[in-house]
Structure formats: C-alpha cells, structure tokens
Scaffold this motif. Structure first.
Motif, PDB file in Angstrom:
ATOM      1  N   LEU A 221     -56.149 -20.594  21.579  1.00 26.70           N
ATOM      2  CA  LEU A 221     -55.845 -21.915  22.158  1.00 26.70           C
ATOM      3  C   LEU A 221     -54.359 -21.631  22.784  1.00 26.70           C
ATOM      4  N   ALA A 222     -53.681 -21.250  21.842  1.00 28.85           N
ATOM      5  CA  ALA A 222     -52.286 -21.068  22.011  1.00 28.85           C
ATOM      6  C   ALA A 222     -52.037 -20.423  23.386  1.00 28.85           C
ATOM      7  N   LEU A 223     -52.636 -19.270  23.332  1.00 35.32           N
ATOM      8  CA  LEU A 223     -52.504 -18.254  24.446  1.00 35.32           C
ATOM      9  C   LEU A 223     -52.949 -18.908  25.840  1.00 35.32           C
ATOM     10  N   THR A 224     -54.349 -19.378  25.698  1.00 39.01           N
ATOM     11  CA  THR A 224     -54.841 -20.122  26.856  1.00 39.01           C
ATOM     12  C   THR A 224     -53.779 -21.475  27.346  1.00 39.01           C
ATOM     13  N   GLY A 225     -52.890 -22.021  26.679  1.00 42.36           N
ATOM     14  CA  GLY A 225     -52.029 -22.911  26.849  1.00 42.36           C
ATOM     15  C   GLY A 225     -51.039 -22.226  27.818  1.00 42.36           C
ATOM     16  N   VAL A 226     -50.466 -21.238  27.108  1.00 42.24           N
ATOM     17  CA  VAL A 226     -49.322 -20.264  27.899  1.00 42.24           C
ATOM     18  C   VAL A 226     -49.688 -20.041  29.414  1.00 42.24           C
ATOM     19  N   LEU A 227     -50.843 -19.442  29.361  1.00 42.65           N
ATOM     20  CA  LEU A 227     -51.390 -18.654  30.357  1.00 42.65           C
ATOM     21  C   LEU A 227     -51.654 -19.915  31.606  1.00 42.65           C
ATOM     22  N   ALA A 228     -52.206 -21.175  31.157  1.00 41.24           N
ATOM     23  CA  ALA A 228     -52.484 -22.029  31.972  1.00 41.24           C
ATOM     24  C   ALA A 228     -50.953 -22.681  32.347  1.00 41.24           C
ATOM     25  N   MET A 229     -49.943 -22.882  31.659  1.00 41.26           N
ATOM     26  CA  MET A 229     -48.853 -23.167  32.318  1.00 41.26           C
ATOM     27  C   MET A 229     -48.181 -22.281  33.262  1.00 41.26           C
ATOM     28  N   ALA A 230     -48.249 -21.062  32.927  1.00 38.26           N
ATOM     29  CA  ALA A 230     -47.943 -20.171  33.791  1.00 38.26           C
ATOM     30  C   ALA A 230     -48.396 -20.012  35.049  1.00 38.26           C
ATOM     31  N   SER A 231     -49.912 -20.102  35.038  1.00 38.60           N
ATOM     32  CA  SER A 231     -50.671 -20.012  36.169  1.00 38.60           C
ATOM     33  C   SER A 231     -50.380 -21.226  37.049  1.00 38.60           C
ATOM     34  N   VAL A 232     -50.514 -22.360  36.599  1.00 41.00           N
ATOM     35  CA  VAL A 232     -50.177 -23.674  37.373  1.00 41.00           C
ATOM     36  C   VAL A 232     -48.843 -23.807  37.995  1.00 41.00           C
ATOM     37  N   ALA A 233     -47.828 -23.194  37.280  1.00 47.68           N
ATOM     38  CA  ALA A 233     -46.343 -23.004  37.824  1.00 47.68           C
ATOM     39  C   ALA A 233     -46.408 -21.983  39.041  1.00 47.68           C
ATOM     40  N   LEU A 234     -47.007 -20.758  38.745  1.00 49.96           N
ATOM     41  CA  LEU A 234     -46.830 -19.482  39.771  1.00 49.96           C
ATOM     42  C   LEU A 234     -47.773 -19.991  40.992  1.00 49.96           C
ATOM     43  N   LEU A 235     -48.636 -20.553  40.956  1.00 50.09           N
ATOM     44  CA  LEU A 235     -49.371 -21.018  41.986  1.00 50.09           C
ATOM     45  C   LEU A 235     -49.193 -22.324  42.745  1.00 50.09           C
ATOM     46  N   ASN A 236     -48.326 -23.069  42.074  1.00 47.36           N
ATOM     47  CA  ASN A 236     -47.675 -24.409  42.813  1.00 47.36           C
ATOM     48  C   ASN A 236     -48.809 -25.294  42.716  1.00 47.36           C
ATOM     49  N   LEU A 237     -49.615 -25.429  41.870  1.00 47.36           N
ATOM     50  CA  LEU A 237     -50.695 -26.409  41.673  1.00 47.36           C
ATOM     51  C   LEU A 237     -50.041 -27.653  41.290  1.00 47.36           C
ATOM     52  N   GLY A 238     -50.407 -28.879  41.838  1.00 51.26           N
ATOM     53  CA  GLY A 238     -50.120 -30.325  41.459  1.00 51.26           C
ATOM     54  C   GLY A 238     -51.209 -31.141  40.756  1.00 51.26           C
ATOM     55  N   GLY A 239     -52.532 -30.561  40.936  1.00 50.99           N
ATOM     56  CA  GLY A 239     -53.412 -31.607  40.254  1.00 50.99           C
ATOM     57  C   GLY A 239     -54.016 -32.484  40.928  1.00 50.99           C
ATOM     58  N   VAL A 240     -53.415 -32.912  41.991  1.00 53.77           N
ATOM     59  CA  VAL A 240     -54.040 -33.867  42.805  1.00 53.77           C
ATOM     60  C   VAL A 240     -54.806 -33.282  44.155  1.00 53.77           C
ATOM     61  N   THR A 241     -55.985 -33.284  43.888  1.00 52.76           N
ATOM     62  CA  THR A 241     -56.984 -32.719  44.812  1.00 52.76           C
ATOM     63  C   THR A 241     -58.197 -33.465  45.512  1.00 52.76           C
ATOM     64  N   ASP A 242     -58.431 -34.752  44.996  1.00 51.47           N
ATOM     65  CA  ASP A 242     -59.246 -35.530  45.683  1.00 51.47           C
ATOM     66  C   ASP A 242     -59.011 -37.001  45.299  1.00 51.47           C
ATOM     67  N   ASP A 243     -59.844 -38.107  45.893  1.00 51.41           N
ATOM     68  CA  ASP A 243     -59.558 -39.482  45.692  1.00 51.41           C
ATOM     69  C   ASP A 243     -59.502 -39.940  44.268  1.00 51.41           C
ATOM     70  N   ILE A 244     -60.093 -39.386  43.186  1.00 55.32           N
ATOM     71  CA  ILE A 244     -60.077 -39.711  42.063  1.00 55.32           C
ATOM     72  C   ILE A 244     -58.648 -39.542  41.238  1.00 55.32           C
ATOM     73  N   SER A 245     -58.084 -38.181  41.480  1.00 53.76           N
ATOM     74  CA  SER A 245     -57.094 -37.632  40.914  1.00 53.76           C
ATOM     75  C   SER A 245     -55.812 -38.641  41.599  1.00 53.76           C
ATOM     76  N   THR A 246     -56.177 -38.599  42.881  1.00 53.04           N
ATOM     77  CA  THR A 246     -55.110 -39.624  43.681  1.00 53.04           C
ATOM     78  C   THR A 246     -54.927 -40.946  43.309  1.00 53.04           C
ATOM     79  N   ALA A 247     -56.082 -41.522  42.804  1.00 57.10           N
ATOM     80  CA  ALA A 247     -56.044 -42.843  42.134  1.00 57.10           C
ATOM     81  C   ALA A 247     -55.611 -43.073  40.855  1.00 57.10           C
ATOM     82  N   VAL A 248     -55.569 -41.997  40.267  1.00 58.59           N
ATOM     83  CA  VAL A 248     -55.066 -41.944  38.824  1.00 58.59           C
ATOM     84  C   VAL A 248     -53.664 -41.854  38.839  1.00 58.59           C
ATOM     85  N   VAL A 249     -53.160 -40.700  39.577  1.00 59.19           N
ATOM     86  CA  VAL A 249     -51.749 -40.761  39.479  1.00 59.19           C
ATOM     87  C   VAL A 249     -50.965 -42.042  40.316  1.00 59.19           C
ATOM     88  N   SER A 250     -51.531 -42.757  41.308  1.00 59.68           N
ATOM     89  CA  SER A 250     -51.014 -43.852  41.978  1.00 59.68           C
ATOM     90  C   SER A 250     -51.125 -45.051  41.074  1.00 59.68           C
TER      91      SER A 250
END
Length: 389
Positions: A221-250
């Motif tokens: 799990l520790a390795l998965t967390g590190v890889l997830a952080m690196a991948s999200v940062a490398l690919l510039n993913l914001g996590g907002v991709t649909d109406d539900i995530s937009t509603a959550v962040v707003s």
C-alpha cells in the motif's frame, strides 16, 4: 478476502511470533493514534439543498397526448397522483408531471417511488426522481448473508464482521474526515491500515502467516501510494472529470487530486490483501508439507503460485475499471476517430492510472510477501525440522 487460506498453522516458534508482534504492534498503535487524531469532530453536515426527498406511492396515472414537438418517451405525457408516505406531509396526495427524458424512471400505478419537493414561483413543486429499492436491497443482502454463512460457516461469519468493519471505516471515518478538510491521501492511508489490521486478523486468525500478510499488504500500500502521487503529478491529473466530481469540489471545496490518489489507495486494499494472504498461506502450507525446504525452495515454489494468481487478478482489475466506465468509453470512442486522442483525455488517462498503479502495487506484493513469509516461516521452524535439513 475470506478464501480459507492456511488450513495448517504456520510452524512458528514463540520467539518468532513475538518478534512479528513487536513489529505489527507499533504499527497498530500508530494507526489507532492517527484514527483518533483525524477522527471528525462534527460528523457530516447536511448540504444547503432546499429540495427535500420523500418516499411516496403512485395511486393514479392520467396519460394524455403529447403536445406537438414534445417527444413521447419513457412514460409519455400526463400526470400522476402520488401519496406521501412519511414526514409531516404523510397521507397527503399531490399531482406530479410524469418523468421523462434519458434516465427517467419508468413508473406505473402502485409503484413505490421517491419524490423531491422544491420551491417554485407558485409554491412547492413535486417531481418523481427514482424508485424505492430498500426492501429489494434488504432481500438481496439477506440472500448474500445466507449463502455466505452456509458455505463459509464460521469463516463466513468472520468475513461478515470484516465487511462491517470496512463499511464502518469508510462511512464514519473516511467520508466525514475528508468533508471536514483533512488530507484525502492521509485519511486513505490511515483507513487502509486500519482495515488491513482488523480485517485480516479477524478473518484469518492471529497467526504468523497472517502477520506476514499484514506486513506485505502495508508495504505494498505504501508503494501504491507513492506511485499514485507520482503518476497523478506526472500526468497533470486534476481529479475533476464529470458532473459529480465538479459538484463535490464546488460544494465542499475538497482537494480532488488528493481524493483521486486516495481512491486508488483504498481501491487497492481488497485485491492486495487477497494476494498477500494467498502467498503467506502458500508458503506456510509448503513448509508444513515439506519440512526440509530451505528459503530458496519455499520462495521459488510460492512465487510460481503467485505468478499464476497475478495473471488472473491483473485482468480482473483492468476489467473492473473498464466495466465501471463502459458508458463513458462508448461515448468517447463514438465521437472521436483517433485512438490516441481518446486515450489521452483526462477521464481515460485517470482510469488508466488507476489500473496501472494498482496492478504495479499488486505485482510488487508477490515477491515482497513471499520473501518475507519464506524467511520468517523458515526461521520459525521447530528445532527438529532444522536438524532434518
């Protein structure tokens, strides 16, 4: 989880078991302290949504021809009379327009439905938004519990307690803590550690093999967390991709990038502990069947089992993510002829990252857990087994 691994207890000594507990003990204390520190103080506050939901039942449907240009889809045109079943308005009847449009529920007289009441220019407006499914879900859950207990017996009962712990941690800790503003990633790590520690010991017992599986799961799990952080940062993913995530962040101003990483970590727990328990139990069974096996024999034989297990589980992970996003895949592919453009969209890239990171952590769990299990169980043998090497 709950596969019934480890029919024979690992050939463990008191010294080795005590050493294992000395390692897991501080981790458990640290996890408990983090739970207390991050535990939400106020719970989940209701949103400022003026619409109120009510359970109701359709008593009458009055269909009528649709006006020119109005599509006659789903339920056609007309009105329905519904009787409110709960709250201060229980027993009262109101008229609503028949639901229409994509995704609208198909209704008939006698159906138990959910209506929302919202304020309009001329007073409250009622709309049918869904069917009631509480009774059906309870029946389905009852069948599931019955089958699990009939087949799994005491192990099935332990699995049910483990499932209860998992849902409790998610509903009463993870979601309220994230809504209260805590770091989604930190909350996910603490929750995953708590679920792993409680559920694995509850389901598989306080044995050396289970302790090895716990350590292998936490390391993966520790390795998965590190890889997830690196991948999200490398690919510039914001996590907002649909109406539900937009509603959550707003609405709640949650760190959606952190929530994406947290979802990858939590989503990996179930598959990881299945693999680590399998590998640890396999080593224990091999050591029981072949007391003369040395470390390399145990590691080599158990690794072959792990490779076969990984081949099937990896496909399961990819298909699970693809299945949950199938309507989206259909829409994107149908409107874009370029495969490269489809794959590089944030929504598809996000699902690819979930699959790749979870799979990588899963693959890494096999050699780590197998090596640890082979070393620990090999050195935990009774002295008579050592003299037989």
């Amino acid at each position: 989880m709950g596969h019934g691994h480890g029919r024979h207890a690992a050939p463990e000594t008191r010294t080795m078991f005590r050493v294992a507990l000395w390692i897991v003990g501080p981790l458990a204390v640290l996890t408990l302290a983090a739970l207390v520190w991050l535990w939400p103080s106020d719970g989940v506050s209701p949103s400022d949504n003026e619409a109120q939901e009510h359970n109701a039942r359709i008593t009458e449907i009055r269909s009528e021809p649709c006006a020119e240009g109005v599509p006659d889809d789903v339920n056609g045109c007309g009105q329905a009379t519904v009787e409110i079943d709960e709250g201060s308005e229980a027993g009262s009847s109101v008229d609503v327009v028949l639901p229409s449009g994509p995704g609208a529920p198909v209704v008939d007289e006698g159906d138990a439905v959910v209506v929302i009441a919202s304020e309009g220019p001329d007073g409250q407006i009622y709309s049918i938004v869904d069917h009631q499914r509480g009774l059906q879900l309870w029946l389905l859950g009852g069948v599931f519990v019955l089958i699990l207990l009939l087949f799994g017996r005491w192990r099935g009962l332990a699995a049910l307690f483990g499932l209860t712990v998992t849902f409790s941690v998610l509903l009463f800790f993870v979601v309220p803590a994230v809504l209260e503003g805590e770091s989604p990633l930190l909350v996910a790590i603490v929750a995953s550690a708590a679920i792993t520690l409680v559920v694995l010991y509850l389901t598989h017992g306080l044995t050396l093999a289970t302790t090895v599986a716990v350590l292998g799961t936490l390391a993966s799990l520790a390795l998965t967390g590190v890889l997830a952080m690196a991948s999200v940062a490398l690919l510039n993913l914001g996590g907002v991709t649909d109406d539900i995530s937009t509603a959550v962040v707003s609405t709640y101003e949650i760190d959606m990038r952190g929530l994406l990483i947290a979802s990858i970590v939590i989503g990996s727990v179930g598959v990881l502990d299945d693999v680590t328990v399998t590998q640890s139990a396999t080593v224990a069974e091999l050591a029981h069947a072949n007391p003369g096996y040395r470390f390399r024999h145990l590691y080599g034989a158990a690794s072959r089992v792990g490779r076969s297990h990984i081949a099937s589980v990896v496909n399961t992970i990819v298909l699970a993510y693809a299945g949950s996003s199938l309507p989206l895949l259909v829409l994107i592919v149908a409107n874009n002829n370029s495969l490269s453009d489809v794959v590089t969209t944030q929504l598809i890239t996000q699902e690819l990252v979930r699959s790749v990171v979870a799979t990588t952590g899963l693959i890494a769990a096999v050699p780590m857990t197998t090596a640890l299990a082979a070393f620990v169980i090999r050195n935990a043998r009774p002295e008579r087994a050592e003299r037989g090497d």
